[in-house]
Design a protein around this motif. Sequence first.
Motif, short mmCIF file in Angstrom:
data_model
loop_
_atom_site.label_atom_id
_atom_site.label_comp_id
_atom_site.label_asym_id
_atom_site.label_seq_id
_atom_site.Cartn_x
_atom_site.Cartn_y
_atom_site.Cartn_z
N THR A 14 -4.60 -9.59 -0.75
CA THR A 14 -5.97 -9.24 0.04
C THR A 14 -6.84 -10.44 -0.03
O THR A 14 -7.27 -10.70 1.13
N ASP A 41 -12.01 4.60 -0.67
CA ASP A 41 -12.14 4.21 0.61
C ASP A 41 -11.61 2.84 0.80
O ASP A 41 -12.31 1.81 0.27
N TYR A 42 -10.62 2.75 1.69
CA TYR A 42 -9.77 1.56 1.68
C TYR A 42 -10.68 0.32 2.53
O TYR A 42 -10.77 -0.75 1.90
N SER A 43 -11.67 0.68 3.24
CA SER A 43 -12.85 -0.42 3.79
C SER A 43 -13.46 -0.79 2.89
O SER A 43 -13.98 -1.95 3.12
N ASN A 53 0.94 -1.05 -0.20
CA ASN A 53 -0.22 0.02 0.11
C ASN A 53 0.74 1.28 0.04
O ASN A 53 0.69 2.09 -0.65
N GLN A 83 -1.21 -6.86 -4.91
CA GLN A 83 -1.90 -6.49 -3.83
C GLN A 83 -3.21 -7.15 -3.45
O GLN A 83 -3.61 -7.72 -2.45
N TYR A 103 -12.93 -1.12 -0.06
CA TYR A 103 -12.15 -2.19 -1.26
C TYR A 103 -12.38 -3.49 -0.17
O TYR A 103 -12.26 -4.81 -0.57
N ASN A 104 -11.88 -3.55 1.04
CA ASN A 104 -11.94 -4.78 1.82
C ASN A 104 -13.22 -5.23 1.85
O ASN A 104 -13.22 -6.59 1.78
N ILE A 131 -10.35 1.45 -4.13
CA ILE A 131 -9.50 1.43 -2.88
C ILE A 131 -8.96 2.94 -2.32
O ILE A 131 -8.62 3.37 -1.31
N TRP A 187 -9.21 -0.25 -8.40
CA TRP A 187 -8.17 0.87 -7.84
C TRP A 187 -8.89 2.13 -7.28
O TRP A 187 -8.83 2.63 -6.55
#
Length: 350
Positions: A135, A180-182, A107, A131, A184-185, A177, A174
Amino acid sequence: MEIDIEGQQIRERLFSKKLRVVQGTASEEQEKEFCPLLLRSLFPGEALTFAIYLKTLNEGNKEIHYLPCGMPGEVFQPAWLSQLEQIGIDRLYFKKVDLPRVIAYLNNYLLILEGQGGIANQQKMRVFYDQLNLTIRQAMTSTRMGPYIRSTIKQVNWLLEELATGKLPLNFLWEIILHDYSLYNHSVNVFMIALALMVYLEKKEVECQHMGIAALFHDVGMTRIPPEILDKPETLNAEDRLLVQEHPQIGFDMLKGFSAIPLEALRLILEHHENCDGSGYLRGLSLSQQHRHTRILRLVDTYEALTSLRPYRPAYRAFDAIKILREQSGPRGLIYDQRLLEIFIKFLAL
Ligand SMILES: [Fe+2]
């Protein structure tokens, strides 16, 4: 900085061709204590935050040994990179326990590549692809996914291939991510659970593929909702709420031009907030009007959200999340399909 002697000796032996190095294919290397990391994702000139290993064969060519060739804190020298490439090595290995550390390291590399703009774009998407792979691998280790999560490997590999060949838009992931990273998860986790549930339900391969695409991209429309609205600490007013509720339609519009995305997957994205009692959005469809798999995506989407940590609340335990899914009702009845929920409980082995 202190130089790691063992790593240095191993590198010297390697570069003077005194070590027999082996490389397997990614799928052969799924289960081991060590995970592969492609050289392209190692950041030259930057300190390592985890140990890297070479995969070697011993003298009798019988046993595989992983030898440490770089330690945390050591700078991964650009010269090592070119020497490794010269002798035909395209990957090194790290210990599975270091997975979260490796993802954080990637990251950091991705943010630097993003800052470099256009010229670094291709490299950025390659590192991002690696990545995403890691993940997904990390999602497989989470207990809240249930014991069947590993049954998705074949479907996951198929979808990764579609992304690698540009049939599916990796750049949209992309965008997620970055937005908002959360989110993406969440997208990766919903993708994994929904796929595993489809396999558990013995759905046809092509139906699993449709679900995989839909689950991974279901919230891509959120990337077009202004962050000022999503970040508001107070409850959204009616106008903002209506705007956020447009995200299934926005996602549909973003993806409809891709020939590799079938109508079935687009429909699941469009319907992923429809409820069993007809009280959902976009169109308030009754259960019989919905795609037969909409209820699966709807249930998994909420289960993942509930069992994830949020800034304003702790993560619900799986058991408590199920209780909420069992009880939540709209104006005309229960929101989630109760028959499916009973199967889901068995799937999670609760
Ligand atoms: Fe959504």
